[in-house]
Design a protein around this motif. Structure first.
Motif, PDB file in Angstrom:
ATOM      1  N   CYS A 270       0.801  -1.225   0.000  1.00 13.93           N
ATOM      2  CA  CYS A 270       0.000   0.000   0.000  1.00 13.93           C
ATOM      3  C   CYS A 270       0.831   1.270   0.000  1.00 13.93           C
TER       4      CYS A 270
ATOM      5  N   ALA B 253      -1.080  -1.642  -4.523  1.00  7.80           N
ATOM      6  CA  ALA B 253      -2.202  -0.835  -4.031  1.00  7.80           C
ATOM      7  C   ALA B 253      -1.754   0.564  -3.636  1.00  7.80           C
ATOM      8  N   TYR B 254      -0.659   1.037  -4.208  1.00  4.81           N
ATOM      9  CA  TYR B 254      -0.111   2.341  -3.822  1.00  4.81           C
ATOM     10  C   TYR B 254      -1.109   3.470  -4.066  1.00  4.81           C
TER      11      TYR B 254
ATOM     12  N   SER C 275      -4.131   3.460  -3.586  1.00  7.72           N
ATOM     13  CA  SER C 275      -5.180   3.453  -2.556  1.00  7.72           C
ATOM     14  C   SER C 275      -4.589   3.565  -1.153  1.00  7.72           C
ATOM     15  N   ARG C 276      -3.435   4.210  -1.042  1.00  7.87           N
ATOM     16  CA  ARG C 276      -2.780   4.351   0.256  1.00  7.87           C
ATOM     17  C   ARG C 276      -3.531   5.361   1.131  1.00  7.87           C
TER      18      ARG C 276
ATOM     19  N   SER D 288      -6.796  -6.336   4.191  1.00  8.15           N
ATOM     20  CA  SER D 288      -5.953  -5.318   4.812  1.00  8.15           C
ATOM     21  C   SER D 288      -6.135  -5.289   6.320  1.00  8.15           C
TER      22      SER D 288
ATOM     23  N   SER E 296      -6.505  -4.161  -7.429  1.00 12.30           N
ATOM     24  CA  SER E 296      -5.959  -2.828  -7.147  1.00 12.30           C
ATOM     25  C   SER E 296      -6.871  -1.739  -7.672  1.00 12.30           C
TER      26      SER E 296
ATOM     27  N   ALA F  56      -9.424  -2.325  -3.833  1.00 12.00           N
ATOM     28  CA  ALA F  56      -8.573  -1.561  -2.911  1.00 12.00           C
ATOM     29  C   ALA F  56      -9.123  -0.166  -2.598  1.00 12.00           C
TER      30      ALA F  56
ATOM     31  N   ARG G  96      -9.989   1.054   1.204  1.00 10.80           N
ATOM     32  CA  ARG G  96      -9.357   2.254   1.786  1.00 10.80           C
ATOM     33  C   ARG G  96     -10.409   3.177   2.401  1.00 10.80           C
TER      34      ARG G  96
END
Length: 646
Positions: free
Chosen positions: A512, A519-520, A522-523, A570, A592, A596, A600
């Motif tokens: 993340c 999933a960056y 959706s960080r 998560s 993703s 995700a 988030r």
């Protein structure tokens, strides 16, 4: 022989005593008979006069008030409300058609209800009350009472009816009640006499069904006098029953409403677990349905609409759905391999974009491959070839054992309908169920959550919770019964090497929060609320070699039913986990892209106890998120909105 005077006197005394005893007994018998005759002729004269006129005394059951269901904050999510209704006794009505015509001039009654009532009156005895309409207003009842002389056989009545204030938001959790059917009775060995009461309602699905004995209560009795025709003459005695016990669930109805709104437009399921006690804070399945439709008897049109909807609104996907977990299963494969000692934390596996196993080619999602890759990078970038290799080393039996330790392939004990068991397959399973030997290709498929492996969103949330805590977290839905706290789902230590768990958690953190993580986008921003997770995409179709050569068709270019499932698991915050979450979007495409972002948003809503600040989102998303929050808040009922950080 002449008797002496002494003998004569003694004999006389004996006769006198016997006479006294016999006389006393006679007096007692006559007295008892006289008392009984007096009682029957004077004190019970009315009752025996009625019996002589062929009247009789009946005992009838009184249904108890059903126990209420509350959410964790004490908000009612299954309640009882007064139900004003109008009934007709055919025997007293005379011309039924004329009476009903007068009635419809006073209150509005659905023609279908009139037809149903007429049919029911034909089937029932003339002295049995038949409901013409229910859920009337007090004004309607007042008008009927004022016009009673012109409405022979018509009576206004009041009772209790089940109502679900949250509507569709909690339909798959709470379920609904309905009249007892012959099928219901056939499944019960010793039916409660209450179930014989006409139109008595019991739980049909969800918690209403599984907690039926707790919620139902016990019957009261009513002693009535009826004549030979069966007509009620008067009520002689009444003893109220015992109400059902109230139940408090672990669900947060405010958060549940948000999750349902966030899943709108999707065919999806999401489960959020509080890691402190294993409490299920939200169990959402989309689309949903209004359980209030079933309480009175659902119409043919509504039933048809629900059944013909391809998104299956009646299915509780979060607990009943069983999906290939895809890459979310990779943590299971990794932990099994490390626990077995067949791979080291820094050991690399070469990924050229595919792995050949006995002449069969298994592809990585990245066509050009990832090159040399270790555990950390394999989870962060979701490399498939890494898991193809280590799975062959560890074997399916140890993978299945680890899966079950993490909560997969297990039917969790919850008071919900049709909780899925999922499947953590091993060699014995295939031999017993399929009658075939396990093959190495089966192991390779299973390593990335494909093949025979199946899991529900509930099980995936449990898996995430156990990885996050290292404990055997058990999901808990019931918090209190009649005020008594239910067992915690905190769980004991799993016995998995903590160093290995730390490495897996760190890799999920980078999924993340690292630029190369899947999933960056959706960080979550903010060190105290960072989320760790894992994306997953599970295929529902076989991609042929010809299609790979020509180029794999994109999900968006396929019919909806042939697109991949999108998954995301998560936990957060990363440093001190409070919640674990899973999201599955049926045929959503990539995890993703579809799952995700939803996860988030749900996680932030849980962490902040309401709409989070926009600075928790990447700057590029804030305008879109602000608009999304306005739309969702407008959909959530005012009484369900939360505020303030939890």
């Amino acid at each position: 022989m002449k008797r002496s005077p002494k003998d004569v006197i003694e004999s006389a005394r004996t006769v006198s005593r016997r006479a006294l005893v016999v006389g006393g007994a006679q007096v007692a018998v006559i007295g008892a008979l006289g008392w009984r005759l007096q009682s029957m002729q004077v004190e019970q004269a009315d009752q025996f006069r009625l019996l002589a006129e062929e009247n009789r005394i009946n005992i009838r059951l009184l249904p108890p008030a059903r126990g209420m269901i509350f959410d964790r904050n004490g908000i009612p999510i299954a309640a009882n409300e007064q139900n004003y209704r109008v009934v007709m006794v055919r025997e007293d009505a005379g011309d039924i058609g004329e009476v009903l015509a007068r009635l419809t001039e006073l209150v509005e009654i659905d023609p279908d209800d009139l037809t149903r009532a007429m049919d029911e009156m034909k089937r029932r005895s003339p002295f049995v009350p038949v409901t013409i309409a229910d859920r009337l207003s007090w004004e309607d009842v007042a008008r009927i009472n004022l016009n009673t002389p012109a409405l022979p056989g018509i009576q206004a009545d009041v009772g209790l009816s089940r109502v679900y204030p949250a509507g569709a938001d909690l339909a798959h959790v709470v379920g609904y009640v309905g009249p007892v059917s012959d099928y219901d009775l056939s499944r019960i060995d010793d039916p409660d006499p209450l179930l014989q009461i006409p139109k008595f309602q019991i739980g049909k699905t969800g918690a209403e069904n599984k907690l039926e004995q707790t919620l139902r209560g016990s019957a009261g009795t009513r002693r009535i006098e009826v004549n030979a025709a069966g007509r009620i003459m008067r009520e002689l005695d009444r003893q109220e029953g015992t109400s059902g016990k109230d139940v408090q669930l672990t669900i947060d109805s405010r958060l549940q409403s948000y999750v349902q709104a966030r899943l709108d437009g999707e065919s999806a399921g999401a489960v959020l677990i509080d890691l402190e006690h294993g409490d299920l804070r939200a169990i959402a399945s989309a689309p949903a349905f209004d359980p209030n439709l079933f309480v009175r008897g659902i119409s043919v049109r509504d039933w048809t609409d629900l059944n013909e909807n391809k998104y299956r609104p009646l299915a509780a996907k979060a607990i009943q759905g069983a999906y290939p977990p895809g890459s979310t299963f990779k943590m299971v494969t990794a932990l099994a391999a490390f626990e077995a000692g067949v791979v080291g934390p820094n050991e690399t596996v070469y990924c050229p974009g595919h792995t050949d196993v006995f002449g069969i080619r298994f592809h990585c999602w990245k066509r050009g491959g990832h090159g040399n890759i270790n555990l950390h990078e394999s989870l962060k970038q979701s490399c498939d070839c890494y898991y193809y290799e280590i799975a062959q080393r560890v074997g399916i039996d140890k993978m299945a054992e680890m899966a079950r330790k993490l909560g997969l392939g297990i039917k969790h004990d919850l008071p919900l309908s049709a909780v899925a068991s999922g499947l953590a397959p091993d060699k014995a399973w295939k031999s017993e169920v399929r009658g075939e030997d396990w093959r190495i290709g089966d192991t390779v498929n299973a390593s990335i959550g494909q093949g025979y492996v199946l899991a529900s969103p509930l099980q995936l949330a449990v898996m995430s919770a156990r990885i996050a805590t290292g404990r055997e977290v058990t999901p808990r839905l019931v918090r209190l019964i009649d005020g008594v706290e239910q067992p915690s789902g905190l769980g004991e230590n799993l016995g998995i090497n903590e160093n290995v768990l730390r490495r897996v958690r760190a890799s999920m953190n980078d999924v993340c929060n690292h630029r190369r993580g899947t999933a960056y986008r959706s960080r979550i921003l903010g060190d105290d609320v960072k989320m760790a997770g894992k994306t997953g995409t599970s295929q529902v179709r076989r991609i042929t070699p010809e299609e790979r050569a020509a180029g794999v068709t994109k999900n968006e270019d396929l019919p909806w039913e042939r697109r991949d499932h999108a998954l995301f698991v998560s936990f957060a915050p990363f440093d001190k986990p409070r919640y674990a979450l899973s999201v599955v979007v049926e045929h959503g495409g990539g995890g993703s892209k579809a799952a995700a972002p939803i996860a988030r948003d749900i996680m932030l809503q849980a962490l902040y106890g309401g709409p989070p600040p926009l600075d928790a989102y990447p700057e590029a998303d804030r305008d879109r998120i602000a608009d999304q929050q306005r739309r969702i808040e407008a959909r959530i009922p005012p009484g369900s909105r939360g505020s303030g950080r939890a």
